[in-house]
Design a protein around this motif. Sequence first.
Motif, mmCIF file in Angstrom:
data_model
loop_
_atom_site.group_PDB
_atom_site.id
_atom_site.type_symbol
_atom_site.label_atom_id
_atom_site.label_comp_id
_atom_site.label_asym_id
_atom_site.label_seq_id
_atom_site.Cartn_x
_atom_site.Cartn_y
_atom_site.Cartn_z
ATOM 1 N N SER A 30 27.954 12.727 25.392
ATOM 2 C CA SER A 30 28.891 11.550 24.970
ATOM 3 C C SER A 30 28.978 11.041 23.564
ATOM 4 O O SER A 30 30.149 10.843 23.092
ATOM 5 C CB SER A 30 28.843 10.677 26.008
ATOM 6 O OG SER A 30 27.701 9.832 25.750
ATOM 7 N N TRP A 33 31.000 13.549 21.363
ATOM 8 C CA TRP A 33 32.526 13.841 22.072
ATOM 9 C C TRP A 33 33.557 13.240 20.964
ATOM 10 O O TRP A 33 33.360 12.340 20.194
ATOM 11 C CB TRP A 33 32.590 12.835 23.133
ATOM 12 C CG TRP A 33 34.271 12.926 23.786
ATOM 13 C CD1 TRP A 33 34.790 13.944 24.474
ATOM 14 C CD2 TRP A 33 35.137 11.841 23.329
ATOM 15 N NE1 TRP A 33 36.023 13.614 24.651
ATOM 16 C CE2 TRP A 33 36.398 12.580 24.020
ATOM 17 C CE3 TRP A 33 35.296 10.878 22.654
ATOM 18 C CZ2 TRP A 33 37.684 11.671 23.914
ATOM 19 C CZ3 TRP A 33 36.305 9.799 22.690
ATOM 20 C CH2 TRP A 33 37.535 10.587 23.325
ATOM 21 N N THR A 105 35.071 23.024 21.939
ATOM 22 C CA THR A 105 34.111 21.984 22.144
ATOM 23 C C THR A 105 33.135 22.260 21.394
ATOM 24 O O THR A 105 32.338 21.080 20.858
ATOM 25 C CB THR A 105 33.962 21.806 23.556
ATOM 26 O OG1 THR A 105 35.301 21.739 24.406
ATOM 27 C CG2 THR A 105 33.071 20.941 24.073
#
Length: 197
Positions: A30, A33, A105
């Motif tokens: 996270s 991210w 990503t």
Amino acid sequence: MSPSTAAAVAPVDAVEQVRTGPAKPPRQTSALWVPRVDSLAEFGLMISRQLTQCRRYGGHLSVLWLEAEPMTAPVGAAAEADVNDDGEGARECAAALEAREGLMTAVSRRLRSRVRGTDMVLQVGETSFAVLLLDAGIPEAHLVQDRLSTALNGPYGVEATTMQVRLQMGMASFPEGGARGTDLAESARLDLRRRMR
């Protein structure tokens, strides 16, 4: 072990723990991210606060614009595939799009991990990224650009495959490149186009 020896060992263990510090937890996904916006206008809104601070206090900031081009698993070929009665072309297209998303990503995570925690990284649209370098003028932005060019081009592990990406970068600084976020992004994109010639 005698009580006096045990007492002597305990402080040594405590000192050793303080010296080495507690074990660091593994870096969480996270933390890497990267938020996504769909347009330059949204990007401009995202950085408006930073630009206001720069105008007010005479600070510096720079924008790096990156465009990522997948060099493996070409999406265009799959997208143009004819869809037969079994839907084979549609499956190939969906798989290619999923592979591209996985690659973007991976690129975004590597990019986020290669800049300072105070810098802002955004994905803009499908295959573009913007990095807002706070307190960075043109010389500092060039250094970061050179470092990222080395760190980001190359292979990426996506699911069970290895994919290659080619990244192009452009740069613009406030206020030379523009006073608004959209102007800075456009200037950085123009710089990218000039470099590609």
